[in-house]
Write an enzyme that holds these catalytic residues in place. Structure first.
Site, PDB file in Angstrom:
ATOM      1  N   SER A 114       0.838  -1.209   0.000  1.00  0.00           N
ATOM      2  CA  SER A 114       0.000   0.000   0.000  1.00  0.00           C
ATOM      3  C   SER A 114       0.861   1.242   0.000  1.00  0.00           C
ATOM      4  CB  SER A 114      -0.836   0.103   1.275  1.00  0.00           C
ATOM      5  OG  SER A 114      -1.422  -1.075   1.613  1.00  0.00           O
ATOM      6  N   HIS A 135      -2.361  -3.681  -6.347  1.00  0.00           N
ATOM      7  CA  HIS A 135      -2.824  -3.267  -5.030  1.00  0.00           C
ATOM      8  C   HIS A 135      -4.315  -3.518  -4.859  1.00  0.00           C
ATOM      9  CE1 HIS A 135      -3.441   0.172  -1.921  1.00  0.00           C
ATOM     10  NE2 HIS A 135      -3.192  -0.963  -1.323  1.00  0.00           N
ATOM     11  N   GLU A 147      -5.411  -1.301  -7.959  1.00  0.00           N
ATOM     12  CA  GLU A 147      -4.525  -0.295  -8.548  1.00  0.00           C
ATOM     13  C   GLU A 147      -3.352  -1.043  -9.189  1.00  0.00           C
ATOM     14  OE1 GLU A 147      -5.195   3.561  -5.606  1.00  0.00           O
ATOM     15  OE2 GLU A 147      -3.623   2.154  -5.107  1.00  0.00           O
ATOM     16  N   ASN A 185      -5.128   6.038  -1.460  1.00  0.00           N
ATOM     17  CA  ASN A 185      -4.637   6.474  -0.156  1.00  0.00           C
ATOM     18  C   ASN A 185      -4.196   7.929  -0.164  1.00  0.00           C
ATOM     19  OD1 ASN A 185      -5.218   4.284   1.390  1.00  0.00           O
ATOM     20  ND2 ASN A 185      -3.276   3.263   0.995  1.00  0.00           N
TER      21      ASN A 185
HETATM   22  P1  NAI Z   1      -0.826 -10.035   7.372  1.00  0.00           P
HETATM   23  O1  NAI Z   1       0.048  -9.709   8.522  1.00  0.00           O
HETATM   24  O2  NAI Z   1      -2.231 -10.435   7.620  1.00  0.00           O
HETATM   25  O3  NAI Z   1      -0.134 -11.213   6.520  1.00  0.00           O
HETATM   26  C1  NAI Z   1       1.200 -11.230   6.139  1.00  0.00           C
HETATM   27  C2  NAI Z   1       1.625 -12.678   5.963  1.00  0.00           C
HETATM   28  O4  NAI Z   1       2.889 -12.703   5.339  1.00  0.00           O
HETATM   29  C3  NAI Z   1       1.768 -13.428   7.290  1.00  0.00           C
HETATM   30  O5  NAI Z   1       1.035 -14.628   7.204  1.00  0.00           O
HETATM   31  C4  NAI Z   1       3.267 -13.680   7.404  1.00  0.00           C
HETATM   32  O6  NAI Z   1       3.570 -14.909   8.044  1.00  0.00           O
HETATM   33  C5  NAI Z   1       3.684 -13.714   5.958  1.00  0.00           C
HETATM   34  N1  NAI Z   1       5.077 -13.370   5.720  1.00  0.00           N
HETATM   35  C6  NAI Z   1       5.813 -12.404   6.309  1.00  0.00           C
HETATM   36  N2  NAI Z   1       7.051 -12.371   5.760  1.00  0.00           N
HETATM   37  C7  NAI Z   1       7.072 -13.331   4.813  1.00  0.00           C
HETATM   38  C8  NAI Z   1       8.070 -13.766   3.880  1.00  0.00           C
HETATM   39  N3  NAI Z   1       9.262 -13.199   3.850  1.00  0.00           N
HETATM   40  N4  NAI Z   1       7.747 -14.752   3.036  1.00  0.00           N
HETATM   41  C9  NAI Z   1       6.535 -15.344   3.073  1.00  0.00           C
HETATM   42  N5  NAI Z   1       5.554 -14.979   3.924  1.00  0.00           N
HETATM   43  C10 NAI Z   1       5.829 -13.985   4.783  1.00  0.00           C
HETATM   44  O7  NAI Z   1      -0.731  -8.779   6.402  1.00  0.00           O
HETATM   45  P2  NAI Z   1      -1.828  -8.234   5.352  1.00  0.00           P
HETATM   46  O8  NAI Z   1      -2.732  -7.313   6.059  1.00  0.00           O
HETATM   47  O9  NAI Z   1      -2.385  -9.383   4.598  1.00  0.00           O
HETATM   48  O10 NAI Z   1      -0.912  -7.338   4.399  1.00  0.00           O
HETATM   49  C11 NAI Z   1      -0.032  -7.914   3.464  1.00  0.00           C
HETATM   50  C12 NAI Z   1       0.406  -6.861   2.478  1.00  0.00           C
HETATM   51  O11 NAI Z   1      -0.738  -6.286   1.832  1.00  0.00           O
HETATM   52  C13 NAI Z   1       1.187  -5.694   3.054  1.00  0.00           C
HETATM   53  O12 NAI Z   1       2.154  -5.281   2.123  1.00  0.00           O
HETATM   54  C14 NAI Z   1       0.117  -4.637   3.239  1.00  0.00           C
HETATM   55  O13 NAI Z   1       0.630  -3.328   3.235  1.00  0.00           O
HETATM   56  C15 NAI Z   1      -0.725  -4.875   2.003  1.00  0.00           C
HETATM   57  N6  NAI Z   1      -2.100  -4.411   2.095  1.00  0.00           N
HETATM   58  C16 NAI Z   1      -2.825  -4.582   3.249  1.00  0.00           C
HETATM   59  C17 NAI Z   1      -4.132  -4.134   3.324  1.00  0.00           C
HETATM   60  C18 NAI Z   1      -4.931  -4.325   4.561  1.00  0.00           C
HETATM   61  O14 NAI Z   1      -6.006  -3.703   4.684  1.00  0.00           O
HETATM   62  N7  NAI Z   1      -4.504  -5.169   5.501  1.00  0.00           N
HETATM   63  C19 NAI Z   1      -4.788  -3.450   2.170  1.00  0.00           C
HETATM   64  C20 NAI Z   1      -3.962  -3.399   0.979  1.00  0.00           C
HETATM   65  C21 NAI Z   1      -2.663  -3.835   0.975  1.00  0.00           C
END
Ligand code: NAI
Length: 483
Positions: A114, A135, A147, A185
């Protein structure tokens, strides 16, 4: 060919769910033991629920298209890898560097980030042209926007392939240049920022401003309840990062009120308290509506302002119609706000007892209208103005006499930010309109709104805000001057 998804948290799970439902074979990988298996099981539950509602015909077959990758090496034969891992530049860069050594030359590397620059993510790779932003918005299965973010090196062909993929998955893709906040954003900042400014300046209570933005502005959620839902830590961090990334442009300046909430641990719903109290038994926030006032003895409608036409229909049964742009209720003069304060307009236009009415997205359907009164307006004239609006079925909220009131001010600043994004080549007019409707459920795209309300009106509102505050924050986008 298979799609790879790395990171099986909130976003990765949603992306896997929609990709497989659209017919893709998906490989899901997460470094945390058992995380991908858990995600796959939860997707299976989701598919079965959809099938029970008649929204999916063969949930088991769709579910079988998602496989847990035993290691990252399993990504070898994928044509597209979407990463949705932790939001950390170095971790994402390491991941892409690893992937480059595993996948084929034509595999696209997409990031769901994001806030991290796609240019920066790609910079040290052997083939930066294959890195692109994809995105998604949360919750992925429900939010239509994607996006498609182009970094400096991203090839057109890569962006086009990801655009087509998102469309095939049932989403609305929109191109964005990799700039801080991308489209949504960035352009959404004024929705929070202007509300926080209004609160800070004592315009009305948070609950009242929320009611105005919902019931006159047509937004699904008011800014304060929305910030409470997002979490003030997250919302404040995004604002700060965009402010810093734009070299402290005052347009994105964070709010001390929000900082204080974060410092106090009042993070919103998740901590039980933000602007509002979510404890069990707590009194729900109540907007401060004006008490019922009698309908005026005499009133006339002067004028043809098309924005007020629907309001005039609601008043029509009572009124005599004439030809000059305002309403008269007894001796009160009701005018639609043009961004000037009521107390300024009264002497300018030689009108007495001026009551300004805020903009509404649909005067025919609006339940609530915001008003303000000039310092010279008498109590009895103000009561007649309120009584008239109440007789037409509106609830009325009084704001402090600040320029642009709530809806016109917020919408003008949203349109201004959207215009600047277009001006700087971040996206197209259609792109920003679609992004704000599909990514954050706005009732109308900001530039579509500007056209509907009249660009002259928006420019005037910005001009008056700028004159009143004397801050660069309210400067008019050059694009809006020519629009
Ligand atoms: P989350 O914390 O729910 O999930 C992240 C996952 O990635 C975890 O299961 C973790 O174990 C895994 N992980 C971490 N490092 C890793 C690696 N090196 N290799 C493989 N797996 C790994 O996070 P979420 O909320 O799903 O966000 C993920 C991405 O999406 C981030 O970049 C965030 O900025 C982006 N994003 C999040 C939004 C939201 O509302 N939560 C909206 C749009 C984008």
């Amino acid at each position: 060919m298979t799609i790879g998804i790395i990171g099986s948290g909130l976003m990765g799970t949603g992306i896997a769910q929609i990709a497989a439902a659209a017919g893709e074979s998906v490989l899901l990988f997460d470094t945390k033991a058992g995380a991908a298996e858990k995600a796959v099981a939860s997707i299976g539950d989701m598919y079965r629920k959809l099938a029970a509602k008649g929204k999916m015909s063969d949930p088991d077959a769709v579910h079988a298209r998602i496989t847990v990758a035993p290691s990252i090496d399993a990504m070898k034969d994928t044509r597209l890898v979407v990463e949705a891992i932790v939001e950390d530049l170095d971790t994402k860069r390491d991941l892409f560097a690893n992937l480059e050594a595993i996948v084929g030359d034509n595999c696209i590397l997409a990031s769901n980030t994001s806030s991290i620059s796609i240019t920066l993510l790609a910079a040290k790779l052997r083939r930066p042209e294959r890195v692109v932003g994809m995105h998604f918005f949360n919750p992925v299965p429900l939010m239509e926007l994607v996006e498609v973010v182009k970094g400096l090196a991203t090839s057109d062909s890569v962006a086009e392939q990801v655009f087509a993929t998102a469309a095939r998955w049932g989403k609305t893709p929109v191109y964005a240049k990799s700039t801080p906040g991308f489209i949504v954003n960035r352009v959404a900042r004024p929705y929070y920022a202007e509300a926080l400014r209004l609160l800070n300046e004592g315009a009305a209570s948070a609950a009242s401003i929320d009611a105005i933005m919902r019931e006159a502005g047509g937004f699904r959620m008011g800014p304060f309840e929305l910030m409470d839902l997002i979490g003030h830590d997250t919302n404040f961090a995004v604002t700060r990062s965009i402010f810093n990334a734009y070299f402290n442009d005052p347009r994105f300046a964070p709010s001390l009120i929000q900082q204080e909430l974060v410092e106090a641990g009042r993070l919103g719903r998740k901590s039980g308290r933000g602007f509002f109290d979510y404890a069990e038994g707590a009194t729900p926030p109540a907007p401060q509506f004006e008490t019922p006032r009698p309908a005026p003895h005499h009133f006339s409608i002067y004028g043809e302002d098309p924005l007020m036409a629907a309001m005039v229909v609601r008043l029509h049964s009572f009124a005599q119609v004439s030809t000059c742009p305002h309403l008269i209720a007894d001796n009160a003069t009701l005018l639609l706000t043009d961004g000037k304060r009521a107390s300024e307009r009264a002497p300018c236009e030689r009108l007495s007892n001026v009551v300004l009415v805020d903009y509404a997205s649909d005067f025919g359907a609006a339940k609530t209208l915001a008003v303000t009164r000039a310092a010279t307006c008498t109590d009895s004239a103000y009561a007649s103005a309120v009584g008239l609006l109440q007789a037409a079925g509106y609830k009325v909220i009084r704001l402090r006499d600040l320029p642009g009131l709530a809806v016109l001010r917020t919408m003008s600043m949203l349109a201004n930010e959207a215009a600047d994004a277009v001006n700087q080549g971040v996206c197209t007019i259609e792109g920003v309109n679609a992004a704000m409707r599909k990514g954050v459920n706005y009732p109308i795209g900001p530039l579509a709104w500007a056209e509907q309300a009249g660009v002259v009106r928006v420019r005037e509102a910005l001009q008056h805000l700028s004159e009143y505050y004397g801050e660069d924050r309210y400067r008019t986008s050059p694009f809006l001057r020519e629009f």
